[in-house]
Design a protein around this motif. Structure first.
Motif, short mmCIF file in Angstrom:
data_model
loop_
_atom_site.label_atom_id
_atom_site.label_comp_id
_atom_site.label_asym_id
_atom_site.label_seq_id
_atom_site.Cartn_x
_atom_site.Cartn_y
_atom_site.Cartn_z
N VAL A 340 0.85 -1.19 0.00
CA VAL A 340 0.00 0.00 0.00
C VAL A 340 0.89 1.24 0.00
CG1 VAL A 340 -1.83 1.26 1.19
CG2 VAL A 340 -1.77 -1.25 1.29
N HIS A 341 0.57 2.20 -0.87
CA HIS A 341 1.35 3.44 -0.92
C HIS A 341 0.92 4.35 0.23
CE1 HIS A 341 3.25 7.11 -2.37
NE2 HIS A 341 3.92 6.36 -3.23
N GLN A 343 0.68 7.51 0.49
CA GLN A 343 -0.21 8.61 0.11
C GLN A 343 -1.67 8.17 0.04
OE1 GLN A 343 1.15 11.02 -3.16
NE2 GLN A 343 -0.91 11.74 -3.65
N ASP A 344 -1.90 6.95 -0.41
CA ASP A 344 -3.28 6.45 -0.48
C ASP A 344 -3.89 6.36 0.91
OD1 ASP A 344 -3.04 6.21 -3.23
OD2 ASP A 344 -2.42 4.11 -3.16
N THR A 399 -9.41 1.78 6.13
CA THR A 399 -8.67 2.19 4.94
C THR A 399 -7.97 1.00 4.30
OG1 THR A 399 -8.35 4.47 5.71
CG2 THR A 399 -6.75 3.61 4.16
N LEU A 403 -8.11 -0.79 0.51
CA LEU A 403 -6.96 -0.74 -0.40
C LEU A 403 -6.35 -2.11 -0.69
CD1 LEU A 403 -5.14 2.42 1.04
CD2 LEU A 403 -6.39 2.27 -1.11
#
Length: 404
Positions: A340-341, A343-344, A399, A403
């Protein structure tokens, strides 16, 4: 007043973000402001706004007294010997640049070495790169261990009689690591090197005594100590500041100007050219008084509780890795989640009213050392609560389900 009661003094914490109560965990970037700081800024502009040091009318004299009262407050806050050693700047970045452009250009020569650490903010890297390029000096870097601590063995091996300056961060803005600056300073002085400490993250959390520390320079910013933006401090030992060349030319930093020559003002005004950021500098005293009244020991105890609780909750999340697990840490935690990045994660948390920082945190070389593009950073202040961490963890879990 109990630390938990101080939260009510921060009006911004009552607002809603994306229809959710704000959870503000970006305190390492900038702290929120108590009502007393906001009121003091308004009071200055409403009652005694005037230029300082040169006017003889009532408003000018009141503004000058208030401005110099802030200098006294800073001196006491960091344990300096004299107000002559306190120079007001726009922030930590300008303070470091001031040293690089004055002391650095006067003292660093070809073949000399400047030693920084692998966890420095860009503002404590780039000025020294510029200086080394100009002077054909050598920039060396203290490596960072896997735990996010400085390698003291490597530091001692890098030190030599060629080392002219050691410039290190007191508390890492990316890892939270509290560096053993007293030990670094003692070792550096044994080889004749000067030491600059970047206190941008430490001034708000730790007890600072520059005389006991024996650093040659110390820098910090007002906006990270519950004060306004646009004001910072450079402390320097008096004998060094006296011998350093001037930084900027203009009004206030002079004694006498003719077309043939100029004589410069006494300390600290020698380094404060032009009309300064009067309002925010005056209000810096209000912010420092607020911290002193709250009590740094009480603040640290509260923030340590938050850090321990958040760390425990985060470690229970599958796929999440904390970046930086030094034994001595200030109240921030950085992490990555596999696949997972960062920023996401930050964008989706913001949709829930949760403010964290994502990215490289102006420490790109440090991110490269850990082989990551950046982290998610949650940083805590005296007004944060354990219940907010619960909201943050629930939001993070939601979150990650979205994702992954």
């Amino acid at each position: 007043m109990a630390i938990t009661d101080l939260r009510q003094q921060f009006p911004i914490l009552q607002r809603m973000v994306k229809d959710r109560p704000l959870v503000y965990f970006d305190n390492a970037a900038t702290s929120q402001k108590p009502q007393c700081v906001i009121d003091a800024l308004s009071h200055y502009y409403s009652h005694y706004n005037a230029n300082i040091h040169r006017g003889i009318h009532t408003l000018a004299e009141e503004a000058t007294l208030a401005y110099e009262a802030s200098r006294i407050a800073v001196k006491e806050f960091i344990g300096a010997d004299s107000t002559e050693e306190i120079i007001f700047t726009r922030g930590t970045t300008e303070a470091i640049n001031l040293v690089a452009y004055t002391w650095g250009r006067a003292n660093v020569q070809q073949g000399d070495e400047i030693l920084i650490s692998g966890m420095e903010h860009h503002s404590n890297i780039v000025p020294w790169q510029i200086l080394c390029e100009e002077k054909q000096a050598i920039l060396k870097v203290i490596p960072v261990t896997e735990e996010g601590e400085l390698s003291l063995e490597a530091f001692k091996e890098l030190l030599s009689i060629k080392t002219k300056l050691v410039a290190v961060v007191h508390v890492s803005n990316s890892l939270g690591t509290i560096n053993p600056v007293n030990e670094l300073i003692t070792a550096a002085h044994l080889v004749g090197a000067r030491v600059l400490i970047d206190g941008a993250q430490s001034a708000v959390h730790l007890d600072i005594d520059v005389q006991k520390m024996d650093c040659d320079f110390f820098a910090f910013s007002g906006h990270k100590v519950y004060g306004p933006t646009g004001v910072g401090v450079l402390y320097g030992k008096r004998e060094l500041l006296q011998d350093m060349p001037v930084f900027q030319g203009g009004g206030e930093m002079i004694k006498e100007v003719t077309f043939e020559r100029t004589t410069y003002n006494d300390l600290p005004y020698k380094y404060e050219a032009g009309t300064p950021n009067i309002a925010d500098t005056i209000v810096l005293k209000t912010a420092l008084d607020f911290i002193q009244q709250a009590g740094k020991a009480e603040i640290r105890e509260h923030e340590a509780m938050l850090l321990a609780y958040a760390t425990t909750r985060l470690k229970a999340i599958p796929g999440l890795s904390i970046v930086g697990e030094a034994k001595a840490k200030a109240s921030l935690v950085s992490f990555v989640v596999k696949g997972v990045h960062p920023q996401d994660i930050g964008v989706l948390l913001d949709n829930m009213g949760i403010a964290v920082r994502t990215g490289h945190h102006c420490t790109q070389p440090l991110m490269k050392r850990f082989g990551i593009p950046g982290t998610v950073r949650a940083s805590f202040a005296l007004y944060n609560q354990q219940e907010e961490i619960d909201v943050f963890i629930a939001g993070l879990q939601k979150t990650l389900k979205m994702l992954q």
